[in-house]
Write a protein that holds these residues in place. Structure first.
Motif, mmCIF file in Angstrom:
data_model
loop_
_atom_site.group_PDB
_atom_site.id
_atom_site.type_symbol
_atom_site.label_atom_id
_atom_site.label_comp_id
_atom_site.label_asym_id
_atom_site.label_seq_id
_atom_site.Cartn_x
_atom_site.Cartn_y
_atom_site.Cartn_z
ATOM 1 N N LEU A 210 0.830 -1.206 0.000
ATOM 2 C CA LEU A 210 0.000 0.000 0.000
ATOM 3 C C LEU A 210 0.866 1.259 0.000
ATOM 4 O O LEU A 210 0.592 2.223 -0.725
ATOM 5 C CB LEU A 210 -0.896 0.021 1.241
ATOM 6 N N LEU A 211 1.931 1.197 0.805
ATOM 7 C CA LEU A 211 2.838 2.335 0.918
ATOM 8 C C LEU A 211 3.590 2.554 -0.404
ATOM 9 O O LEU A 211 3.657 3.672 -0.925
ATOM 10 C CB LEU A 211 3.834 2.038 2.054
ATOM 11 N N VAL A 212 4.121 1.446 -0.914
ATOM 12 C CA VAL A 212 4.880 1.539 -2.179
ATOM 13 C C VAL A 212 3.970 2.047 -3.296
ATOM 14 O O VAL A 212 4.356 2.889 -4.112
ATOM 15 C CB VAL A 212 5.496 0.167 -2.554
ATOM 16 N N LYS A 213 2.732 1.573 -3.299
ATOM 17 C CA LYS A 213 1.778 1.999 -4.331
ATOM 18 C C LYS A 213 1.557 3.518 -4.277
ATOM 19 O O LYS A 213 1.538 4.189 -5.310
ATOM 20 C CB LYS A 213 0.447 1.273 -4.118
ATOM 21 N N GLN A 214 1.414 4.033 -3.051
ATOM 22 C CA GLN A 214 1.171 5.471 -2.891
ATOM 23 C C GLN A 214 2.338 6.296 -3.438
ATOM 24 O O GLN A 214 2.140 7.228 -4.215
ATOM 25 C CB GLN A 214 0.997 5.768 -1.410
ATOM 26 N N VAL A 215 3.536 5.877 -3.049
ATOM 27 C CA VAL A 215 4.735 6.606 -3.487
ATOM 28 C C VAL A 215 4.887 6.486 -5.000
ATOM 29 O O VAL A 215 5.108 7.476 -5.712
ATOM 30 C CB VAL A 215 6.000 6.042 -2.771
ATOM 31 N N TRP A 216 4.740 5.259 -5.507
ATOM 32 C CA TRP A 216 4.912 5.011 -6.950
ATOM 33 C C TRP A 216 3.905 5.839 -7.760
ATOM 34 O O TRP A 216 4.260 6.477 -8.744
ATOM 35 C CB TRP A 216 4.741 3.514 -7.231
ATOM 36 N N THR A 217 2.648 5.825 -7.305
ATOM 37 C CA THR A 217 1.600 6.541 -8.051
ATOM 38 C C THR A 217 1.932 8.028 -8.132
ATOM 39 O O THR A 217 1.792 8.645 -9.187
ATOM 40 C CB THR A 217 0.220 6.324 -7.382
ATOM 41 N N GLN A 218 2.392 8.587 -7.041
ATOM 42 C CA GLN A 218 2.757 10.014 -7.037
ATOM 43 C C GLN A 218 3.902 10.285 -8.004
ATOM 44 O O GLN A 218 3.894 11.266 -8.733
ATOM 45 C CB GLN A 218 3.203 10.424 -5.639
ATOM 46 N N GLN A 219 4.860 9.363 -8.015
ATOM 47 C CA GLN A 219 6.038 9.569 -8.868
ATOM 48 C C GLN A 219 5.709 9.432 -10.358
ATOM 49 O O GLN A 219 6.485 9.854 -11.204
ATOM 50 C CB GLN A 219 7.141 8.583 -8.485
ATOM 51 N N GLN A 220 4.578 8.803 -10.663
ATOM 52 C CA GLN A 220 4.228 8.608 -12.074
ATOM 53 C C GLN A 220 3.722 9.878 -12.742
ATOM 54 O O GLN A 220 3.719 10.000 -13.945
ATOM 55 C CB GLN A 220 3.153 7.513 -12.225
ATOM 56 N N ARG A 221 3.263 10.828 -11.930
ATOM 57 C CA ARG A 221 2.579 12.006 -12.478
ATOM 58 C C ARG A 221 3.380 12.698 -13.604
ATOM 59 O O ARG A 221 2.862 12.865 -14.703
ATOM 60 C CB ARG A 221 2.239 12.978 -11.351
ATOM 61 N N PRO A 222 4.663 13.071 -13.348
ATOM 62 C CA PRO A 222 5.388 13.746 -14.437
ATOM 63 C C PRO A 222 5.571 12.867 -15.669
ATOM 64 O O PRO A 222 5.548 13.367 -16.804
ATOM 65 C CB PRO A 222 6.744 14.091 -13.813
ATOM 66 N N LEU A 223 5.731 11.553 -15.444
ATOM 67 C CA LEU A 223 5.920 10.656 -16.594
ATOM 68 C C LEU A 223 4.620 10.487 -17.389
ATOM 69 O O LEU A 223 4.641 10.117 -18.560
ATOM 70 C CB LEU A 223 6.411 9.286 -16.116
ATOM 71 N N ARG A 224 3.498 10.739 -16.762
ATOM 72 C CA ARG A 224 2.206 10.587 -17.436
ATOM 73 C C ARG A 224 1.732 11.899 -18.056
ATOM 74 O O ARG A 224 1.181 11.916 -19.152
ATOM 75 C CB ARG A 224 1.136 10.101 -16.449
ATOM 76 N N GLU A 225 1.963 13.005 -17.318
ATOM 77 C CA GLU A 225 1.371 14.277 -17.736
ATOM 78 C C GLU A 225 2.353 15.169 -18.484
ATOM 79 O O GLU A 225 1.958 16.180 -19.047
ATOM 80 C CB GLU A 225 0.869 15.056 -16.504
ATOM 81 N N GLY A 226 3.647 14.810 -18.406
ATOM 82 C CA GLY A 226 4.667 15.687 -18.967
ATOM 83 C C GLY A 226 5.147 16.648 -17.894
ATOM 84 O O GLY A 226 4.510 16.804 -16.860
ATOM 85 N N MET A 227 6.294 17.263 -18.161
ATOM 86 C CA MET A 227 6.921 18.090 -17.120
ATOM 87 C C MET A 227 6.961 19.545 -17.488
ATOM 88 O O MET A 227 7.383 20.373 -16.696
ATOM 89 C CB MET A 227 8.331 17.571 -16.861
ATOM 90 N N THR A 228 6.559 19.867 -18.709
ATOM 91 C CA THR A 228 6.487 21.278 -19.110
ATOM 92 C C THR A 228 5.154 21.476 -19.830
ATOM 93 O O THR A 228 4.480 20.507 -20.185
ATOM 94 C CB THR A 228 7.641 21.651 -20.078
ATOM 95 N N THR A 229 4.800 22.739 -20.035
ATOM 96 C CA THR A 229 3.543 23.003 -20.752
ATOM 97 C C THR A 229 3.809 22.988 -22.252
ATOM 98 O O THR A 229 4.702 23.690 -22.732
ATOM 99 C CB THR A 229 2.991 24.382 -20.333
ATOM 100 N N VAL A 230 3.049 22.170 -22.948
ATOM 101 C CA VAL A 230 3.181 22.118 -24.413
ATOM 102 C C VAL A 230 1.800 22.369 -25.012
ATOM 103 O O VAL A 230 0.898 21.552 -24.835
ATOM 104 C CB VAL A 230 3.729 20.735 -24.862
ATOM 105 N N ARG A 231 1.616 23.498 -25.679
ATOM 106 C CA ARG A 231 0.308 23.869 -26.248
ATOM 107 C C ARG A 231 0.473 24.248 -27.709
ATOM 108 O O ARG A 231 1.250 25.149 -28.032
ATOM 109 C CB ARG A 231 -0.266 25.092 -25.539
ATOM 110 N N LEU A 232 -0.273 23.607 -28.568
ATOM 111 C CA LEU A 232 -0.214 23.966 -29.986
ATOM 112 C C LEU A 232 -0.861 25.338 -30.161
ATOM 113 O O LEU A 232 -2.016 25.547 -29.761
ATOM 114 C CB LEU A 232 -0.943 22.911 -30.820
ATOM 115 N N GLN A 233 -0.113 26.272 -30.765
ATOM 116 C CA GLN A 233 -0.604 27.648 -30.775
ATOM 117 C C GLN A 233 -1.519 28.002 -31.930
ATOM 118 O O GLN A 233 -2.284 28.944 -31.850
ATOM 119 C CB GLN A 233 0.592 28.612 -30.734
ATOM 120 N N SER A 234 -1.408 27.314 -33.039
ATOM 121 C CA SER A 234 -2.318 27.705 -34.131
ATOM 122 C C SER A 234 -2.652 26.499 -34.986
ATOM 123 O O SER A 234 -1.940 25.525 -34.975
ATOM 124 C CB SER A 234 -1.638 28.752 -35.007
#
Ligand SMILES: Cc1cc2nc3c(=O)[nH]c(=O)nc-3n(C[C@H](O)[C@H](O)[C@H](O)COP(=O)(O)OP(=O)(O)OC[C@H]3O[C@@H](n4cnc5c(N)ncnc54)[C@H](O)[C@@H]3O)c2cc1C
Length: 409
Positions: A385-409
């Motif tokens: 349970l503990l490992v799952k909590q830590v692992w899940t939190q650490q996945q966020r940048p790998l899932r969502e990206g670490m910078t903002t990328v927006r197509l402008q036009s």
């Protein structure tokens, strides 16, 4: 308007070519393979990669391509499940397996509907064309096009090397790839999926008896994939793979592998190369995707980052290419844009490679130290349970990206 030549129709090249062509920029896309079926191509798209496709207006195109969301991630140590983390792990959409050959085909078909798009398949780019431009004291060597293996030449104001990790364009341009020490190769197997697996498609990572491997139901109907990590110098001897896997897979799959026999495909050996070019560009040329920064397969990052590279490149290039006169293109502005693309994308790449190495390092620790594996597995009901909590939190940048990328036009 200036012409762009893109080398390689993987995720980077195909999406960038489509975005440029849709915005009226003349593009030639050159792909060495005759079709997309022959090579191995990864399937995992994270929410960041799916979001990139959405920004490109490709949601309806994606619906026409075989794809399958993951239900969960499971980690197995010896014969015990350490934890299961259900998708979408707090994201707005689940990690999804997308069959790349039909996706790339659909992207190229969409680009072919644009009159300023040219598609050349089945011919590799062999070399770059160069020209010395400017006055003697300030002259520079500039890439002015490409030469194909069949002898044809294509003149372009900008060449984009999106030709993957073994990039010939990178080598011809003299842009150096700094590689990380090689730690694994992967043997890739496919076999019929057990009944009911598709309905609860867990990406299972197993560490047992000094081995690390993953299995999941791929995008294609009824196909299970098994990715088996091996040392780069480990020979691929002929084994009774069904028997080998049956002794290692989670208990629910043992019977399936015992009877899998000949239905397991011969393994495909995939060499894993990780690195980064310190410079992604030179006058008239830009590297993107794996050509600039080959990615490890850990946590499916490469395609996602490639799609985000393509968006960043489109944002910087389109305004310059659209205001530039074809007869006298503003080469200084174009080269400035190339430097800006690297500056924008590099921090995310560096961070993603660090996180991938961190994930791989943890797997390697568990693989090497049986006592650690045993301890975690014995106390998995509490520690899991503990490992799952830590692992899940650490996945966020790998899932969502670490910078903002927006197509402008
Ligand atoms: C085992 C393994 C599994 C992976 N799984 C995943 C995953 O699930 N999810 C994920 O996000 N990433 C995964 N990756 C990483 C991912 O495959 C790459 O990061 C991604 O494909 C990079 O896209 P690209 O367009 O830059 O290059 P590529 O996909 O490599 O495309 C390059 C294209 O250029 C063409 N080409 C090459 N040379 C020439 C030439 N001289 N002339 C013309 N064309 C040329 C090639 O034929 C190819 O079509 C995996 C990697 C490995 C090694």
């Amino acid at each position: 308007m200036p012409r762009v030549a893109i080398v390689g129709a993987g995720p980077t090249g195909a999406t960038l070519a489509l975005m440029l062509a849709q915005r009226g920029i003349p593009v030639t896309l050159i792909e060495a393979a005759r079709d997309f079926q022959r090579q191995f191509r990864g399937e995992g798209l994270m929410p960041s990669g799916l979001g990139a496709l959405t920004q490109m207006g490709l949601d309806s195109l994606l619906k026409t391509v075989p794809h399958r969301p993951l239900s969960a991630w499971e980690f197995w140590l010896n014969d015990r499940r350490l934890f299961r983390a259900d998708e979408p792990l707090g994201s707005s959409r689940p990690c999804t397996l997308v069959s790349q050959p039909p996706l790339l085909e659909a992207l190229v078909q969409a680009a072919q509907r644009e009159s300023n798009f040219e598609w050349i398949a089945g011919t590799a780019v062999k070399d770059l064309l160069w020209q010395t431009v400017g006055e003697a004291s300030q002259s520079e060597n500039r890439v002015t096009g490409i030469q194909l293996a069949d002898g044809r030449t294509i003149v372009a104001d900008l060449v984009i090397g999106a030709d993957g990790r073994a990039s010939a364009i990178r080598q011809r341009a003299g842009l150096t790839l700094e590689t990380q020490p090689k730690s694994i190769d992967v043997l890739w197997f496919k076999l019929p999926a057990p009944p009911g697996y598709a309905a609860d498609n867990r990406f299972c990572t197993v560490v047992k008896k000094g081995r690390v491997f993953s299995l999941f139901h791929g995008a294609e109907e009824g196909k299970m994939h098994l990715a088996w990590a091996i040392a780069p110098d480990e020979p691929t001897e002929q084994k009774d793979w069904a028997k080998t896997f049956a002794a290692l897979v989670p208990p629910e799959f043992v019977e399936h592998f015992q009877s899998a026999g000949e239905s397991i495909s011969s393994p495909m050996r995939l060499s894993v190369l990780v690195g980064r070019c310190s410079r992604w560009h030179c006058p008239g040329l830009l590297l993107l995707g794996d050509a600039a920064h080959p990615m490890s397969p850990v946590r499916a990052q490469g395609i996602n980052l490639a799609l985000r590279d393509a968006i960043a490149a489109a944002n910087h290039l389109i305004p310059v290419l659209k205001t530039t006169d074809a007869a006298a293109p503003d080469l200084t502005a174009l080269d400035r844009a190339l430097a800006s693309i690297q500056a924008e994308r590099e921090p995310e790449i560096i961070q993603a490679q660090k996180l991938q190495a961190h994930e791989a390092g943890r797997g390697e620790l568990l693989r090497r130290f049986g006592i650690l594996r045993q301890g975690l597995s014995t106390f998995s009901p509490i520690l899991g349970l503990l490992v799952k909590q830590v692992w899940t939190q650490q996945q966020r940048p790998l899932r969502e990206g670490m910078t903002t990328v927006r197509l402008q036009s």
